[in-house]
Design an enzyme around this catalytic site. Structure first.
Site, mmCIF file in Angstrom:
data_model
loop_
_atom_site.group_PDB
_atom_site.id
_atom_site.type_symbol
_atom_site.label_atom_id
_atom_site.label_comp_id
_atom_site.label_asym_id
_atom_site.label_seq_id
_atom_site.Cartn_x
_atom_site.Cartn_y
_atom_site.Cartn_z
ATOM 1 N N ASP A 279 0.293 -1.520 5.036
ATOM 2 C CA ASP A 279 -0.887 -1.194 4.245
ATOM 3 C C ASP A 279 -2.077 -1.230 5.199
ATOM 4 O OD1 ASP A 279 -2.590 -0.934 1.913
ATOM 5 O OD2 ASP A 279 -0.986 -1.910 0.793
ATOM 6 N N ASP B 1 -5.428 2.285 2.071
ATOM 7 C CA ASP B 1 -6.123 1.741 0.906
ATOM 8 C C ASP B 1 -7.448 2.471 0.636
ATOM 9 O OD1 ASP B 1 -6.104 -0.731 -0.936
ATOM 10 O OD2 ASP B 1 -8.091 -0.893 -0.022
ATOM 11 N N GLU C 172 -4.222 6.281 -0.559
ATOM 12 C CA GLU C 172 -4.563 5.923 -1.936
ATOM 13 C C GLU C 172 -5.901 6.599 -2.211
ATOM 14 O OE1 GLU C 172 -5.475 2.117 -4.836
ATOM 15 O OE2 GLU C 172 -6.334 2.252 -2.848
ATOM 16 N N HIS D 54 1.137 -2.472 -7.589
ATOM 17 C CA HIS D 54 0.601 -3.822 -7.812
ATOM 18 C C HIS D 54 -0.750 -3.799 -8.530
ATOM 19 C CE1 HIS D 54 -1.384 -2.131 -4.418
ATOM 20 N NE2 HIS D 54 -2.266 -3.110 -4.424
ATOM 21 N N ASP D 55 -1.266 -2.630 -8.841
ATOM 22 C CA ASP D 55 -2.581 -2.528 -9.491
ATOM 23 C C ASP D 55 -2.490 -2.102 -10.950
ATOM 24 O OD1 ASP D 55 -3.994 -3.180 -7.202
ATOM 25 O OD2 ASP D 55 -4.135 -1.113 -6.530
#
Ligand code: NOJ
Ligand code: CA
Length: 620
Positions: A175, A271, A329, A400-401
């Site tokens: 990430d 990210d 993302e 995870h969000d």
């Protein structure tokens, strides 16, 4: 300013923008076809909205519309690449496997479970951040990019993880969080200590805040006493936005990326990468967009003026020399903008995540409602037709969000396993690269948290406060329950043992329904959801038409039915799904051919609730 809404709709980026606004306000796109609405000129909107749509907003729209590249043709998406063939699996390390009984997942825990991932057929792991961090946002606030978070282990553990993955033929995606760093990062500490020094300009400081708000609630500005200035933080107060205008910032980031690539990592998930370029002068955001989206300022930076340049530079200087793969993302980005980011010849990103399908139009993550899969059908059909012929689509429902998809669609859990299989069929047979989030393969669902004390996520607390002020405690709690990211962050359910076999200690966050849902039981059951995922993954590998073949969606206007063909020169596959929890009539007879996978034993005249099958109709 003289362009009409119809003109804007004809411009590919304009279409993205209008659609986003209509989607968010739960209105139909057909509105633009209305003669009167379509002929409204941009310049009139200010008056028509009684000034609520201000000049700044119109200017942001115009500058997006004038993107130099929107009229160009794109090459077909037919070159071969490992990341088009791979099935990815996202590991959220804090909740995957604890090896030393401290209640927190870690790298050695993950190493011990690589066999599990191989058995499932996974080709690549995306690992959420494992860098040194004070954990204000579970590792998305990085203090040292070149060090491993002590709770997760040491660098030797990381090196072992990487070589063990490679030994098993799997790849590793790290990430990359470079929109911001932790306020405990040395760069920020130096920026505060010595504003005139080398790091003085590494972050975005201003004398006065603008009206932008933080994703975790409240203003996006924090007063820094020592500098007598405000620092921008789009996320938590401890995640300070880097100043990408500063070439030294960009060079340091490139350098760090190369450092990891030299170790042998195969690529990165970037990210909130579309937020890195902020416009000059940081103009106020539109209040009206702020209300619509829930965040003020976003239209100013979600596709900022230098975004494409920065991405090209980073690719040239860091990713390309190592042949590294990147997936961005990119919240809020529509089809056309996504093409600008991911088309091969643009040399920016390889792939990107769009999030528009995660909620039904007019809803936000914190609304209590039942998700209608017909919206997924319309979203994906459009992407299949307008995006995937040119670029590689990412396919996912969870990360995870976000809360668990099964819980969003089927709140009472009555059809949990059948629905889980339907989701698997679509994810593994549509055209694109699937990303499975840990636990999705065993049908993990949202946790029934009982009070705010049971939550851990900084966002849940920030949002709770925001909702409580307006809607009262009870409603605020229910909204957090529906939308909290902690729903996806509870420990992986390995077995029926205490804490689901995740830890021998006290887990950092409560565990889920391990009695009815755990990997061990499902691996021993050939009809389980886990076995279904494994079978579909292997079917995907055996049938290149599912990877590189064309896709043709049929029955587009028929509600509840989702059918499509995947074909290449040697075979045709047919996929049929019932998106509703009721039985419905099939369109036409039972398909002829061989059924490769299905969530029901045999085929009927009716499609039963959430029925989904993959047929092979022509083999050569
Ligand atoms: C997106 C990440 O996925 C999320 O978990 C994080 O809170 C924000 N970016 C900020 O880094
Ligand atoms: Ca541990």
């Amino acid at each position: 300013m003289n362009s009409t809404l119809r003109d804007i709709y004809r411009n590919p980026i304009g279409r993205d923008i209008l659609r986003k606004i209509l989607l968010q306000s739960g209105r139909n796109e057909k509105l633009i076809e209305n003669r009167i609405i379509g002929s409204i000129r941009l310049g009139w909107i200010r008056r028509l909205s009684f000034g609520r749509v201000d000049r700044g907003l119109l200017e942001s729209v115009i500058s997006l519309l004038n993107n130099e590249d929107t009229v160009q043709e794109y090459k077909a998406n037919n070159t071969r690449a490992w990341w088009k063939e791979a099935v990815f699996y996202q590991v959220y390390p804090r909740s995957f496997m604890d090896s030393n009984g401290d209640g927190v997942g870690d790298l050695r825990g993950l190493i011990g479970r690589l066999g599990y991932l191989s058995e499932l057929g996974i080709d690549a792991v995306w690992l959420s951040p494992v860098y040194d961090s004070p954990n204000d946002d579970n590792g998305y606030d990085i203090r040292d990019y070149r060090k491993i978070m002590s709770e997760f282990g040491i660098m030797e553990d990381f090196d072992e993880l990487l070589s063990e993955l490679h030994r098993r033929g799997m790849r590793l995606l790290m990430d990359l969080v470079v929109n911001h760093t932790s306020d405990e990062h040395e760069w920020f500490r130096e920026a505060v200590r010595d504003p005139e020094g080398n790091y003085g300009d590494y972050y975005i400081f201003r004398d006065r805040p603008n009206n932008w708000t933080s994703y975790f609630g409240g203003s996006a500005w924090r007063y820094i006493e020592e500098r007598k200035e405000y620092a921008l933080h789009l996320f938590s107060e401890k995640q300070i936005d880097l100043n990408w205008e500063n070439v030294s910032v960009r060079e340091d980031i490139s350098d760090m990326v190369r450092w990891w690539l030299k170790k042998g990592v195969d690529g990165f998930r970037l990210d909130v990468i579309n937020y890195i370029s902020k416009p000059k002068g940081l103009p106020d955001g539109s209040e009206i967009i702020g209300k619509l989206m829930g965040y003020t300022g976003v239209e100013k930076y979600f596709f900022g003026p230098k975004l494409n340049d920065y991405l090209r530079e980073l690719r040239r200087d860091a990713f390309e020399p190592y042949g590294a793969f990147t997936v961005g993302e990119t919240p809020g980005v529509g089809i056309e903008m996504m093409k600008l980011l991911t088309a091969e010849r643009r040399k920016e990103l390889d792939m990107a995540f769009s999030f528009d399908h995660l909620e039904n139009p007019g809803h936000s993550r914190f609304d209590e409602y039942r998700y209608d899969l017909n919206c997924y059908k319309s979203f994906i059909t459009e992407y299949m037709e307008k995006y995937s012929p040119y670029c590689q689509m990412s396919l996912f429902y969870e990360n995870h969000d976000n809360p668990r998809m099964i819980s969003k669609v089927d709140g009472d859990g009555k059809l949990r396993w059948i629905l889980g299989k339907l989701l698997a069929v679509m994810q593994l047979t549509l055209k694109g690269t699937p990303f499975i989030f840990q636990g999705q393969e065993i049908g993990m669902v949202n946790k029934g948290f009982r009070s705010m004390e049971e939550f851990r996520d900084v966002e849940s607390f920030g949002k709770f406060e925001e909702f409580r002020k307006v809607q009262g405690e009870e409603k605020a709690f229910r909204r957090i329950l529906a939308g909290s990211r902690d729903n996806a962050r509870i420990p992986m359910q390995w077995s029926k043992e205490p804490n689901g076999g995740f830890t021998e200690g006290i887990p950092w966050i409560g565990t889920g329904d391990i009695e009815v849902c755990n990997a061990e039981d499902q691996m021993g059951d050939k009809d389980s959801l886990w076995s279904f995922y494994r079978d579909l993954i292997s079917i995907r590998k055996d049938h290149p038409a599912l990877v590189y073949g064309d896709i043709e969606v049929t029955n587009k206007d028929k509600k509840d039915i989702f059918t499509y063909f995947r074909k290449d020169d040697s075979e045709t596959l047919f996929i049929e799904c019932n998106l509703s929890r009721e039985a419905i009539r099939r369109v036409g007879p039972v398909p002829s051919g061989r059924r490769l996978a299905s969530n029901y034993d045999e085929s009927n005249e009716d499609l039963r609730p959430y029925e989904a099958s993959v047929w092979i109709t022509r083999e050569e």
